[in-house]
Motif scaffolding. Structure first.
Motif: not given
Length: 283
Positions: A90, A120, A124-125, A127-128
């Protein structure tokens, strides 16, 4: 709002009608809600509900939390906790997208497409990181009665080092990297969520000398911190992980504050007390 199944609900939005959403957690009665769209193009609905605080376990256990960049949160129990980040694949994809974004012509459809793909990945980063903070804060609130955490001024710590044209800063690139590492570790969100979930049980401790003080003999020396990870006391030769040693000092101070707040003697204070006046003998 109304529930359609275990994971699906509907909310009535003015001028739109009934809109489905994913029911991600248990909710009580909501008086209002807000619909937002993030940078990645995702729509979210947030309901105004004040959750109940997590009850204390009642065991009297205390923990100190030392926040860092390499180890996001080191506990006085010896547990190192690290925020999950993007994987290597990623990260490589994000780098390729950022290079493509730099080459794309301003206002073109290609630039908008690449910019959405970058957003996006960054979402994602984020959200983690949020998920880690929620799980970590819930776990600490359930396991410990007293939680000690450093009182860090994060906004001041992450201020840019660029300076001005007349007085330019030094090591600007290194400071920028440190700022990104601090913000990526979720320091501020972790402290805020701990205070939300365990109100009255979180003590903010002055961070000065916590990383230079030996937890075994309380000797303070900068030389005892040999590296980022190793602490070896120059006085008593006590050895521990540097972050864990600092977390133990934070825990001890928080325990003393908690005892004093309950009306007892602070830990480490004098134990001798003066005799009561009605017991004094007049000879």
């Amino acid at each position: 709002m109304r529930r359609l199944s275990r994971k699906v609900g509907q909310v009535r939005i003015p001028k739109v009608g009934w809109v489905r959403f994913r029911w991600s957690r248990a909710m009580g009665e909501a008086k209002s809600f807000r619909v937002t769209r993030d940078a990645a193009g995702r729509w979210h609905v947030a309901f105004a509900i004040i959750p109940e605080p997590i009850p204390a376990p009642g065991t009297g256990a205390a923990v100190g939390v030392d926040r860092g960049v390499v180890v996001s949160a080191a506990l006085s129990t010896g547990e190192p906790l690290t925020v999950p980040t993007l994987g290597e694949a990623e990260k490589k994809r994000l780098l390729r997208l950022q290079r493509a974004l730099a080459r794309a012509r301003s206002g073109s459809k290609r630039r908008a497409k690449v910019k959405a793909a970058v957003a996006r990945l960054k979402a994602r980063d984020g959200d983690r990181r949020k998920d880690w903070v929620e799980k970590t804060s819930t776990d600490l609130a359930r396991r410990f009665d007293v939680i000690g955490i450093e009182d860090l001024k994060i906004s001041a710590m992450t201020r840019s080092a660029k300076g001005t044209l007349e007085a330019p800063g030094r090591n600007v690139r290194q400071k920028a990297g440190l700022n990104r590492g601090i913000l990526a570790s979720g320091w501020g969100r972790l402290a805020a969520r701990l205070e939300d979930k365990a109100p009255g049980r979180v003590w903010k401790i002055d961070p000065r000398y916590t990383s230079q003080t030996c937890n075994a003999c309380k000797h303070v020396a900068r030389e005892s911190r040999e590296s980022q990870a190793l602490f070896r006391c120059v006085a008593c030769k006590h050895q521990d992980h540097a972050d864990v040693n600092a977390a133990k000092n934070i825990r001890d101070t928080a325990e003393g504050y908690a005892v004093a707040a309950r009306g007892g003697l602070p830990l480490g204070g004098p134990a001798n007390r003066e005799p009561q006046r009605d017991l004094l003998l007049v000879g």
